[in-house]
Design an enzyme around this catalytic site. Structure first.
Site, PDB file in Angstrom:
ATOM      1  N   LYS A 181      32.836  24.594  51.466  1.00 37.12           N
ATOM      2  CA  LYS A 181      34.021  25.464  51.521  1.00 37.12           C
ATOM      3  C   LYS A 181      33.794  26.735  50.711  1.00 37.12           C
ATOM      4  CE  LYS A 181      37.578  25.876  48.820  1.00 37.12           C
ATOM      5  NZ  LYS A 181      38.009  27.281  48.949  1.00 37.12           N
ATOM      6  N   GLU A 224      28.920  24.697  37.868  1.00 38.35           N
ATOM      7  CA  GLU A 224      28.351  25.985  37.433  1.00 38.35           C
ATOM      8  C   GLU A 224      29.527  26.905  37.176  1.00 38.35           C
ATOM      9  OE1 GLU A 224      25.437  26.635  36.675  1.00 38.35           O
ATOM     10  OE2 GLU A 224      24.046  25.405  37.835  1.00 38.35           O
ATOM     11  N   CYS A 270      28.249  35.540  37.089  1.00 37.73           N
ATOM     12  CA  CYS A 270      28.566  34.590  36.010  1.00 37.73           C
ATOM     13  C   CYS A 270      27.723  34.883  34.778  1.00 37.73           C
ATOM     14  CB  CYS A 270      28.340  33.173  36.496  1.00 37.73           C
ATOM     15  SG  CYS A 270      26.729  32.939  37.242  1.00 37.73           S
ATOM     16  N   GLU A 305      36.005  36.285  29.564  1.00 34.17           N
ATOM     17  CA  GLU A 305      35.081  36.735  30.608  1.00 34.17           C
ATOM     18  C   GLU A 305      35.771  37.801  31.460  1.00 34.17           C
ATOM     19  OE1 GLU A 305      34.247  34.026  33.872  1.00 34.17           O
ATOM     20  OE2 GLU A 305      32.235  34.848  34.058  1.00 34.17           O
TER      21      GLU A 305
HETATM   22  P1  NAD Z   1      37.615  29.986  41.158  1.00 41.50           P
HETATM   23  O1  NAD Z   1      37.399  28.853  40.233  1.00 41.50           O
HETATM   24  O2  NAD Z   1      38.945  30.603  41.234  1.00 41.50           O
HETATM   25  O3  NAD Z   1      37.282  29.526  42.663  1.00 41.50           O
HETATM   26  C1  NAD Z   1      36.044  28.982  43.028  1.00 41.50           C
HETATM   27  C2  NAD Z   1      36.235  28.093  44.240  1.00 41.50           C
HETATM   28  O4  NAD Z   1      37.033  26.970  43.874  1.00 41.50           O
HETATM   29  C3  NAD Z   1      36.946  28.756  45.412  1.00 41.50           C
HETATM   30  O5  NAD Z   1      36.323  28.340  46.614  1.00 41.50           O
HETATM   31  C4  NAD Z   1      38.359  28.203  45.297  1.00 41.50           C
HETATM   32  O6  NAD Z   1      39.067  28.208  46.518  1.00 41.50           O
HETATM   33  C5  NAD Z   1      38.072  26.794  44.821  1.00 41.50           C
HETATM   34  N1  NAD Z   1      39.189  26.137  44.141  1.00 41.50           N
HETATM   35  C6  NAD Z   1      40.264  26.691  43.529  1.00 41.50           C
HETATM   36  N2  NAD Z   1      41.066  25.735  42.991  1.00 41.50           N
HETATM   37  C7  NAD Z   1      40.469  24.545  43.257  1.00 41.50           C
HETATM   38  C8  NAD Z   1      40.770  23.186  42.933  1.00 41.50           C
HETATM   39  N3  NAD Z   1      41.866  22.853  42.239  1.00 41.50           N
HETATM   40  N4  NAD Z   1      39.914  22.227  43.328  1.00 41.50           N
HETATM   41  C9  NAD Z   1      38.780  22.539  44.000  1.00 41.50           C
HETATM   42  N5  NAD Z   1      38.446  23.802  44.359  1.00 41.50           N
HETATM   43  C10 NAD Z   1      39.281  24.796  43.977  1.00 41.50           C
HETATM   44  O7  NAD Z   1      36.483  31.036  40.816  1.00 41.50           O
HETATM   45  P2  NAD Z   1      36.251  32.479  41.469  1.00 41.50           P
HETATM   46  O8  NAD Z   1      37.298  33.392  40.939  1.00 41.50           O
HETATM   47  O9  NAD Z   1      36.076  32.347  42.946  1.00 41.50           O
HETATM   48  O10 NAD Z   1      34.821  32.850  40.877  1.00 41.50           O
HETATM   49  C11 NAD Z   1      34.650  33.518  39.685  1.00 41.50           C
HETATM   50  C12 NAD Z   1      34.223  32.551  38.609  1.00 41.50           C
HETATM   51  O11 NAD Z   1      33.069  31.834  39.022  1.00 41.50           O
HETATM   52  C13 NAD Z   1      33.819  33.261  37.333  1.00 41.50           C
HETATM   53  O12 NAD Z   1      34.340  32.569  36.224  1.00 41.50           O
HETATM   54  C14 NAD Z   1      32.304  33.157  37.336  1.00 41.50           C
HETATM   55  O13 NAD Z   1      31.715  33.233  36.070  1.00 41.50           O
HETATM   56  C15 NAD Z   1      32.099  31.843  37.982  1.00 41.50           C
HETATM   57  N6  NAD Z   1      30.752  31.741  38.551  1.00 41.50           N
HETATM   58  C16 NAD Z   1      29.846  30.893  37.977  1.00 41.50           C
HETATM   59  C17 NAD Z   1      28.540  30.836  38.461  1.00 41.50           C
HETATM   60  C18 NAD Z   1      27.511  29.931  37.848  1.00 41.50           C
HETATM   61  O14 NAD Z   1      26.489  29.677  38.487  1.00 41.50           O
HETATM   62  N7  NAD Z   1      27.682  29.435  36.643  1.00 41.50           N
HETATM   63  C19 NAD Z   1      28.177  31.632  39.539  1.00 41.50           C
HETATM   64  C20 NAD Z   1      29.123  32.473  40.095  1.00 41.50           C
HETATM   65  C21 NAD Z   1      30.417  32.511  39.594  1.00 41.50           C
END
Ligand code: NAD
Length: 481
Positions: free
Chosen positions: A167, A240, A274, A371
């Protein structure tokens, strides 16, 4: 109606409901994406579970499929990259690189050995440790690198013999849906299912009874919810999560030499990485020079619609993130920070923000402690390197960090004191499919990439073949009188 379809059991699946996807360069909805229902998610999980029975059986075939996937990605650059730019905002060159990188990940894993280790081979027994696939993997990705981060999961999970329901983020579903469409001709039905929807769909996936593993990339807040949802069913998780990477410049560094690397490490993908540099610690003596070197680069970089070749940085991906960056920069300015470059949103449609370098800012201000995930970099001065290391580590984050200096042995020693999953010296954001990547502390659980990342899509099985004819193991013969 959406022009894009989900992929379930190898078939195109349309939905009754759809949601709009915006181009961040205009803030306008330019496409509709399918909204997956609960029944459709059940169908995706069922098809993945059925496909698992055969997929797990033939490792050579899986390797061939991964090589073919790489070929399809390379052949579809012209279709996937512009779509990625339209929904994510990144410049087209970066979008091309992202798709290219995804093919590279598949090629790497197609050739990676699945480890087996012999523990005993004598008259008594042959004992080896092998890796077995887990079953169905629920994979959930964020909006900053939708294609590449999906392949950080797809390539190792499928090589190990798992099947997947994937997803993407609701902000960037289209390039992932298109990838699913393109791979229908390569992968057997059910091996890779792609569904799209909002955050609720992610929560349904993590609490669904079928998956045995959740591979999640996203924010710390959501990661904690994912961990909680996985716990009752003891699903395996790899998380991650977010980072607040420090870069520490040492007093023997030459600002003119390190400025390009630090600017690139902070502003690549418009700061939406990230493990981008999110705060820079600079010795007092070099402070003004470093601030000016970074600000000069920030003023000079071309920001614009990613679909034009001139743009080096695009817009911020979405409205909530745009609002967050505006809020954090405004808060820093209100607390005495000075905008050496940028400092405000750009006066044009879309989610554009000026590349911003903030001076006269320190720990305790939100943009340093939290962040920001956007094009705004705080530069903090320090007197004593031990103090800089302590401040760099005084956080729940622990994704990565870097140390910059002319004496690389000394820089390496300082980097080794960072509480972070990756510690770079005189470079930042150097990544590859062979390098394990993951976070300390709240930045994650587990790693992706390399044999370590592959192992996370497996359980270890100890295969113990007795060579004794009595059927008694040394232990049972000890306890049997
Ligand atoms: P987010 O956590 O809002 O969403 C990520 C994904 O999770 C989306 O597909 C979202 O629809 C889904 N999601 C939301 N609520 C959920 C739930 N309750 N259960 C399961 N899935 C759910 O993050 P974002 O805003 O899309 O991404 C930005 C964040 O991601 C930043 O904090 C960034 O640092 C982090 N990030 C980490 C890495 C890494 O490898 N460590 C890489 C890229 C981004």
């Amino acid at each position: 109606m959406s022009d894009f379809t989900m992929t379930i059991g190898g078939e195109a699946v349309a939905t009754d409901g759809t949601f709009g996807v915006r181009n961040p360069a205009t803030a306008e909805v330019f496409a509709e994406a399918p909204e997956c229902s609960r029944a459709q998610l059940d169908a995706a999980m069922d098809s993945a579970a059925k496909a698992y029975r055969d997929w797990r059986a033939d490792e050579d075939y899986r390797r061939c499929c991964l090589r073919e996937v790489a070929g399809v990605l390379m052949g579809s650059l012209g279709e996937l990259a512009p779509l990625l730019t339209s929904e994510q905002g990144k410049p087209i060159n970066d979008a091309n690189l992202e798709v290219f990188g995804s093919a590279m990940w598949c090629t790497y894993f197609a050739d990676l050995e699945i480890p087996r280790q012999i523990l005993q081979d004598d008259d008594e027994a042959f004992v080896e440790v092998v890796h077995r696939p887990l079953g169905v993997v629920a994979a959930i990705t964020p909006w900053n690198f939708p294609v590449n981060l999906a392949f950080w999961k797809i390539a190792p999970a499928l090589l190990a013999g798992n099947t997947m329901v994937l997803k993407p983020s609701p902000f960037t579903p289209l390039s992932t849906l298109k990838t699913g469409e393109l791979l229908r001709s390569v992968l057997p039905p059910g091996v890779l299912n792609v569904v799209s929807g909002g955050d609720d769909l992610g929560a349904w996936m993590t609490s669904h009874p079928v998956p045995r593993k959740i591979s999640f990339t996203g924010s710390i807040a959501t990661g904690k919810k994912v961990a909680a949802a996985a716990a009752p069913d003891l699903k395996r998780v790899t998380l991650e999560l977010g980072g607040n990477d420090p870069a520490i410049i040492l007093d023997d560094a030459d600002p003119a030499v390190v400025a390009d690397g630090i600017f690139g490490g902070a502003f690549a993908n418009n700061g939406q990485i990230c493990s981008a540099i999110k705060r820079v610690y600079v010795p007092e003596r070099l402070y003004d020079e470093v601030v000016e070197a970074l600000a000069t680069r920030a003023r000079a970089v071309t920001v614009g619609d990613g679909s034009t070749n001139e743009s080096k940085l695009g817009p911020i991906n979405n409205a909530p993130q745009y609002e967050r960056v505006k809020e954090l920069v405004a808060d820093a300015l209100a607390h005495g920070a000075h905008a050496a470059a940028g400092g405000k949103a750009m006066d044009r449609p879309g989610y554009f923000f000026e590349p911003t370098v903030l001076s006269d800012v320190s720990d305790g201000v939100r943009i340093v402690d939290e962040e920001q995930f956007g094009p705004a970099l705080p530069v903090i001065s320090y007197r004593d390197v031990d103090d800089a290391v302590e401040r760099a580590n005084a956080t729940h984050f622990g994704l990565s960090g870097s140390v910059w200096g002319t004496d690389t042995d000394r820089a390496n020693d300082v980097a080794g004191r960072l509480e972070a999953g990756t510690a770079w010296v005189n470079v930042h954001l150097a990544m590859g499919p062979q390098f394990p990547f993951g976070g300390f502390k709240w930045s994650g659980i587990g790693v992706e990439n390399g044999p370590w990342g592959l192992a996370e899509f497996t359980d270890i099985q100890t295969m113990h073949r007795s060579r004794s004819t009595s059927g008694l193991s040394p232990v049972s013969s000890m306890v049997v009188p």
